[in-house]
Every structure is written in structure tokens, then in C-alpha cells.
Design an enzyme around this catalytic site. Structure first.
Site, mmCIF file in Angstrom:
data_model
loop_
_atom_site.group_PDB
_atom_site.id
_atom_site.type_symbol
_atom_site.label_atom_id
_atom_site.label_comp_id
_atom_site.label_asym_id
_atom_site.label_seq_id
_atom_site.Cartn_x
_atom_site.Cartn_y
_atom_site.Cartn_z
ATOM 1 N N SER A 277 0.312 -1.123 0.203
ATOM 2 C CA SER A 277 0.045 0.179 0.139
ATOM 3 C C SER A 277 0.968 1.290 0.127
ATOM 4 O O SER A 277 1.725 0.635 0.873
ATOM 5 C CB SER A 277 -1.048 0.320 1.050
ATOM 6 O OG SER A 277 -1.726 1.582 1.398
ATOM 7 N N TYR B 34 -2.217 0.862 10.081
ATOM 8 C CA TYR B 34 -2.109 -0.107 8.925
ATOM 9 C C TYR B 34 -0.644 0.242 8.144
ATOM 10 O O TYR B 34 -0.140 -0.285 7.355
ATOM 11 C CB TYR B 34 -3.507 -0.086 8.504
ATOM 12 C CG TYR B 34 -3.153 -0.401 6.788
ATOM 13 C CD1 TYR B 34 -4.022 -1.917 6.412
ATOM 14 C CD2 TYR B 34 -2.921 0.166 5.633
ATOM 15 C CE1 TYR B 34 -4.104 -1.556 5.233
ATOM 16 C CE2 TYR B 34 -2.797 -0.045 4.065
ATOM 17 C CZ TYR B 34 -3.128 -1.823 4.250
ATOM 18 O OH TYR B 34 -3.886 -2.621 2.801
#
Length: 232
Positions: free
Chosen positions: A137, A150
Site C-alpha cells: 500500500s 496499517y
């Protein structure tokens, strides 16, 4: 007997994992798919037929990983591993100073420890001809406020991927950043917001397929590196 390519995809019941499974099976692959939601995975199996082997379970559970290792090993080989399963963390996303540490531990168990555990049994099955992909990501690169849990887990996954690539120079090991997509997890990151402007996961799958086909040197790649079909 004709060799049938076999993929193991975690988080295969929805989003990018499901879109990838559909695409691979349409190309004649066999897919071993796992996800926590058994009901969703069963629906995928009903849709995709005998080419999709559903193994519901939590990828953070060592017993479930042992089952995956046994099934994958029973085929004698793997051509592709995609560590796609991820945990976002609490929604709305908390700032790091307020992050519940028990929740952060779950994020790291899902996004870092479990992918490595899967790779530990999968790399010998992949050999020199297979491909391993960890879904990354941009939150692992950019310091977005509220994305510390995250994002830091994906940064750790990126570094883990890079080191595995250095330790196994004869194998193809990638981190792949698919960018923002219209998924349930992305919606959970922005509760109440309209994310309909994000691309559908199926539109991102061709870029990953190009990565698998072109097999550049091991490393971190983004969807933009393959949107024109040419690696950087």
C-alpha cells in the site's frame, strides 16, 4: 499430462483477491483460496467451480496455515502465491498516540507475521519458476495521519519482501501496491464517505498479471509501473 498452473491467494473472498481469482481461473489456472468468511468463500466456490478450492480460515491461525501448507504441498508445486489478506484496524482509524495496542498487534499478526509464515512454506513449493507477491500500500511509504497502524505494518511487509528477495536471488518475490480501490476495506477506512471514484479491483488485476508475466527483478512495484505493460 498438461501442467495446470496453481495459485494460492489469501483474502480471496472479496475485493482484489476475488477479482484476481476470477481472472486466473478464466485463464485456466487452479486457485487455492482462503479467507475468514466461510459463507463468502463458499459463494465464490459456487461461482468459480472446481477450479477454485475454498479453504476458509484465519491466516493468523497456525493450524489453518498448516492446512494450507498440506493442501498446497499435495499438488507438489505452486506457481503463484499472493498474500492479499490484510487487516485495516479500528474504524475510524485512530492516531498512533491513541492506538489500542491489542488492535495494533492484530494488524501486525495479519499484515506482517502471517504473510511471512505463508512464505516460509510456500517458497520451496514455488521454486525458481514460481512468483510470490505481497500486496502492499502507498500507506507503507507515505506518512498519512491516522494510517499509522496499517501503514507501518505495510512498511514492515515491504522491508520483509525486500530482504527475502535479497536472500533468495533465484526467486521472484515482489511487493505490489495496487493503489486505492473500491473495496470494503477501503470503505471502512473512510466511513460515511463516497468512494465510488476509486477503481474497481478488476481493473487493477491486469497490472499484476503483467508483473507475473514479465518477472522483473525482485522488488516493490506499483500499479502505475505496469499500466502500460512495461516495467520500469
Amino acid at each position: 499430462m498438461t501442467h495446470r498452473s496453481t495459485a494460492l491467494i489469501t483474502g480471496a473472498s472479496a475485493g482484489f483477491g476475488l477479482a484476481l481469482a476470477r481472472s486466473l481461473i478464466a485463464r485456466g489456472w487452479r486457485v487455492i483460496g482462503t479467507a475468514r468468511r466461510a459463507d463468502r468463500l463458499e459463494r465464490v466456490e459456487s461461482e468459480l467451480g472446481e477450479a477454485f478450492l475454498a479453504l476458509p480460515g484465519d491466516i493468523t491461525d497456525p493450524a489453518h496455515r498448516a492446512e494450507l501448507a498440506e493442501i498446497a504441498g499435495g499438488f507438489g508445486h505452486l506457481d503463484l502465491l499472493v498474500n492479499n489478506a490484510s487487516r485495516l484496524g479500528p474504524s475510524p482509524l485512530p492516531r498512533l498516540a491513541d492506538y489500542p495496542l491489542n488492535e495494533l498487534e492484530l494488524v501486525y499478526r495479519t499484515n506482517v507475521i502471517a504473510p511471512l509464515a505463508v512464505l516460509q512454506f510456500a517458497l520451496p513449493l514455488l521454486g525458481a519458476d514460481g512468483v510470490a507477491v505481497n500486496i502492499s500500500s502507498d500507506a507503507g511509504v507515505e506518512p498519512y495521519p491516522d494510517w499509522g497502524g496499517y501503514g507501518s505494518s505495510k512498511a514492515a511487509l515491504d522491508q520483509l519482501t525486500a530482504i527475502l528477495g535479497a536472500e533468495h536471488p533465484d526467486q521472484s518475490i515482489y511487493a505490489f501496491d495496487p493503489g486505492d480501490m473500491r473495496t470494503e476495506m477501503h470503505q471502512a477506512a473512510f466511513p460515511g464517505d463516497d468512494i465510488s471514484d476509486r477503481p474497481e479491483p478488476a481493473t487493477v488485476v491486469p497490472a499484476l498479471l503483467r508483473l507475473i508475466e514479465q518477472r522483473p527483478k525482485s522488488g516493490r512495484y506499483t500499479v502505475a509501473d505496469f499500466t502500460a505493460g512495461v516495467a520500469r
